[in-house]
Design a protein around this motif. Structure first.
Motif, PDB file in Angstrom:
ATOM      1  N   ASP A 158      42.617   9.621  21.083  1.00  0.00           N
ATOM      2  CA  ASP A 158      41.474   9.839  19.734  1.00  0.00           C
ATOM      3  C   ASP A 158      41.537  10.193  18.303  1.00  0.00           C
ATOM      4  N   GLU A 159      43.582  10.537  18.024  1.00  0.00           N
ATOM      5  CA  GLU A 159      43.980   9.864  16.970  1.00  0.00           C
ATOM      6  C   GLU A 159      45.457   9.253  17.357  1.00  0.00           C
ATOM      7  N   VAL A 160      46.179   8.672  16.564  1.00  0.00           N
ATOM      8  CA  VAL A 160      47.379   8.151  16.515  1.00  0.00           C
ATOM      9  C   VAL A 160      48.051   8.562  15.416  1.00  0.00           C
ATOM     10  N   ALA A 161      50.118   8.949  15.355  1.00  0.00           N
ATOM     11  CA  ALA A 161      50.639   9.574  14.871  1.00  0.00           C
ATOM     12  C   ALA A 161      51.706   8.623  14.283  1.00  0.00           C
ATOM     13  N   ILE A 162      52.302   8.425  13.670  1.00  0.00           N
ATOM     14  CA  ILE A 162      53.763   7.264  12.935  1.00  0.00           C
ATOM     15  C   ILE A 162      54.786   8.358  12.349  1.00  0.00           C
ATOM     16  N   PHE A 163      55.736   7.687  12.719  1.00  0.00           N
ATOM     17  CA  PHE A 163      57.195   8.873  12.165  1.00  0.00           C
ATOM     18  C   PHE A 163      58.104   7.819  11.517  1.00  0.00           C
ATOM     19  N   GLY A 220      71.093   6.894   7.458  1.00  0.00           N
ATOM     20  CA  GLY A 220      71.177   7.280   9.161  1.00  0.00           C
ATOM     21  C   GLY A 220      70.559   7.557  10.558  1.00  0.00           C
ATOM     22  N   PHE A 221      69.266   8.519  10.249  1.00  0.00           N
ATOM     23  CA  PHE A 221      68.456   9.028  11.798  1.00  0.00           C
ATOM     24  C   PHE A 221      67.687   7.910  11.310  1.00  0.00           C
ATOM     25  N   SER A 222      67.255   7.719  10.265  1.00  0.00           N
ATOM     26  CA  SER A 222      66.184   6.337  10.986  1.00  0.00           C
ATOM     27  C   SER A 222      66.248   4.866  11.935  1.00  0.00           C
ATOM     28  N   ASN A 232      66.617   6.092  15.067  1.00  0.00           N
ATOM     29  CA  ASN A 232      66.193   6.128  16.156  1.00  0.00           C
ATOM     30  C   ASN A 232      64.045   5.507  16.162  1.00  0.00           C
ATOM     31  N   LEU A 233      64.318   4.481  15.382  1.00  0.00           N
ATOM     32  CA  LEU A 233      63.584   3.405  14.719  1.00  0.00           C
ATOM     33  C   LEU A 233      64.544   2.421  15.274  1.00  0.00           C
ATOM     34  N   ASN A 234      65.521   2.598  14.677  1.00  0.00           N
ATOM     35  CA  ASN A 234      66.825   0.784  15.175  1.00  0.00           C
ATOM     36  C   ASN A 234      66.327  -0.457  13.630  1.00  0.00           C
ATOM     37  N   CYS A 235      66.074   1.245  12.783  1.00  0.00           N
ATOM     38  CA  CYS A 235      65.790  -0.142  11.296  1.00  0.00           C
ATOM     39  C   CYS A 235      65.771   0.849  10.153  1.00  0.00           C
ATOM     40  N   ASP A 236      65.756   0.138   9.331  1.00  0.00           N
ATOM     41  CA  ASP A 236      66.425   0.653   7.684  1.00  0.00           C
ATOM     42  C   ASP A 236      64.456   1.468   7.757  1.00  0.00           C
ATOM     43  N   ILE A 237      64.545   2.598   6.976  1.00  0.00           N
ATOM     44  CA  ILE A 237      63.473   3.084   6.471  1.00  0.00           C
ATOM     45  C   ILE A 237      62.570   2.530   6.313  1.00  0.00           C
ATOM     46  N   TYR A 267      54.119  11.340  10.288  1.00  0.00           N
ATOM     47  CA  TYR A 267      55.763  12.214  10.136  1.00  0.00           C
ATOM     48  C   TYR A 267      56.822  12.414   9.501  1.00  0.00           C
ATOM     49  N   VAL A 268      57.610  12.909   8.530  1.00  0.00           N
ATOM     50  CA  VAL A 268      58.623  12.671   8.409  1.00  0.00           C
ATOM     51  C   VAL A 268      60.113  13.531   8.496  1.00  0.00           C
ATOM     52  N   SER A 269      60.343  12.981   9.087  1.00  0.00           N
ATOM     53  CA  SER A 269      61.657  13.808   9.913  1.00  0.00           C
ATOM     54  C   SER A 269      62.696  14.060   9.178  1.00  0.00           C
TER      55      SER A 269
END
Length: 301
Positions: free
Chosen positions: A95-100, A106-108, A111-116, A140-142
Motif C-alpha cells: 500500500d505504501e513504500v519506504a526509502i532509507f 560512513g553509514f550510507s 548500508n547502501l554501498n554508496c555515498d549519500i 527514513y533518515v538514519s
C-alpha cells in the motif's frame, strides 16, 4: 489532526525481524502481521524488497504479502531501496513504500554501498515511479544522533537529507536514532533546530532503545510537537549494519506512555503485550518490553 492524536507505525515485521540470524518461518511472519492489525495498528511495515544476500530474512517478502489476510483500513507498507525493489513491492500490492537514506556518509557506504548523494539519486527514481503510480512514499533518515562509523552527526546534515526527501515527494520522513545514543536534551535540540527549517507535522521519530533512552526521547519529541512514532512490538530488532544496535522502542512501552499522558492512538495495550510475548517466544527469548513484562505478570496464572 487532533493535537492529541498519535500515529503509530509498527516495525516488528520488518525492522524487528530483519536481523534475526535463524530463519523465521513464513507462517510466523504472516501471523505476526495479522496479530498486529488485530491490536488496532493501522500502519504496519510488513517486509522489504532488498537483495537476499544482504538481508536474507526478508527474502520471502513477496510470499508474506500474498498470504496476508488484509484488514480493511490497514496500510501494509514495504521498504524499497531501488527501482527493482519498488517494482517488486508493487507486484506484491504494497500500500505504501519506504526509502532509507542516511545523514552519515560512513553509514550510507556500509548500508547502501554508496555515498549519500548517489543514494538520493536512486531514491528519486523510486519516488518518481511511485508518484506516477499513485503510491505514497515514506522516507527514513538514519543516524540522526550518532553513527557507529562517523561518530557525532552535524544537525545540518540531518536537515539537508530530510529536506531532499521531502522535495522528491516523500509525504512523511522518519528520523532514526539508529544506534540509540540520543538523549532527551539532544533530541529536543535537534527538533528545535529542524522546526526552524520545516514544520514537524510530517516528521516521525524512529527511536532505538540501545541505551534505554527511547521513551525519554519520545517524550521530548511529543513536547516538541511530533505526533508520529515508530515502534516494534516486544522491542525486537536492530540494524544489521550498526553493531550493537538493539531494537526500536517496544510498541507496548510507547503506548503505555501515550495512555498515561492522555494521547489517543487506537491500539489495545494488552493485546500488544500478548503479541510481544508471543513473537518473543517464537524467537526464543523474553520480551524486551518492560510494560509487557509488568502487565502480563499481573494476570492470574
Amino acid at each position: 489532526m487532533n493535537d492529541n492524536a498519535i500515529k503509530i507505525v509498527e516495525m516488528a515485521a520488518r525492522d524487528g525481524l530483519q536481523s534475526e540470524r535463524q530463519p523465521v518461518p513464513l507462517e510466523t511472519k504472516v501471523n505476526l502481521i495479522e496479530r498486529l492489525a488485530d491490536c488496532g495498528l493501522q500502519f504496519i511495515e510488513s517486509g522489504s524488497f532488498v537483495r537476499a544476500d544482504r538481508v536474507p530474512q526478508m527474502a520471502n517478502s513477496s510470499d508474506v504479502y500474498s498470504q496476508l489476510k488484509r484488514k480493511p483500513g490497514v496500510i501494509y507498507s514495504a521498504l524499497t531501496p531501488n527501482l527493482r525493489g519498488f517494482n517488486q513491492a508493487i507486484d506484491a500490492d504494497a500500500d505504501e513504500v519506504a526509502i532509507f537514506a542516511s545523514a552519515s556518509e560512513g553509514f550510507s557506504q556500509k548500508n547502501l554501498n554508496c555515498d549519500i548523494d548517489t543514494s538520493l539519486r536512486r531514491f528519486e527514481e523510486v519516488t518518481q515511479a511511485a508518484l506516477e503510480a499513485g503510491v505514497p512514499v515514506r522516507g527514513y533518515v538514519s543516524c540522526i544522533l550518532g553513527c557507529p562509523y562517523d561518530g557525532e552527526i552535524p544537525t545540518k546534515q540531518v536537515i539537508d537529507v530530510t529536506q531532499k526527501l521531502f522535495a522528491m515527494g516523500c509525504h512523511e520522513v522518519a528520523l532514526g536514532d539508529t544506534i540509540g545514543t540520543g538523549t532527551a536534551g539532544r533530541t529536543k535540540a535537534l527538533l528545535k533546530t529542524l522546526s526552524n527549517e520545516m514544520p514537524l507535522a510530517n516528521i516521525a521519530m524512529h527511536l532505538h532503545d540501545t541505551y534505554g533512552q527511547a521513551v525519554a526521547n519520545i517524550y521530548a519529541s511529543l513536547e516538541a510537537g511530533v505526533r508520529t512514532f515508530d515502534g516494534s512490538v516486544g522491542g525486537i530488532g536492530g540494524c544489521p549494519y550498526a553493531k550493537g544496535a538493539t531494537g526500536n522502542v517496544a510498541t507496548e512501552d510507547l503506548v503505555y506512555l501515550l495512555d498515561r499522558e492522555g494521547f489517543v492512538h487506537g491500539t489495545d495495550l494488552l493485546k500488544l503485550c500478548e503479541t510481544g510475548q508471543w513473537i518473543s517466544q517464537q524467537l526464543g527469548r523474553q520480551t524486551a518490553s518492560k510494560v509487557g513484562l509488568a502487565l502480563l505478570s499481573k494476570r492470574e496464572p
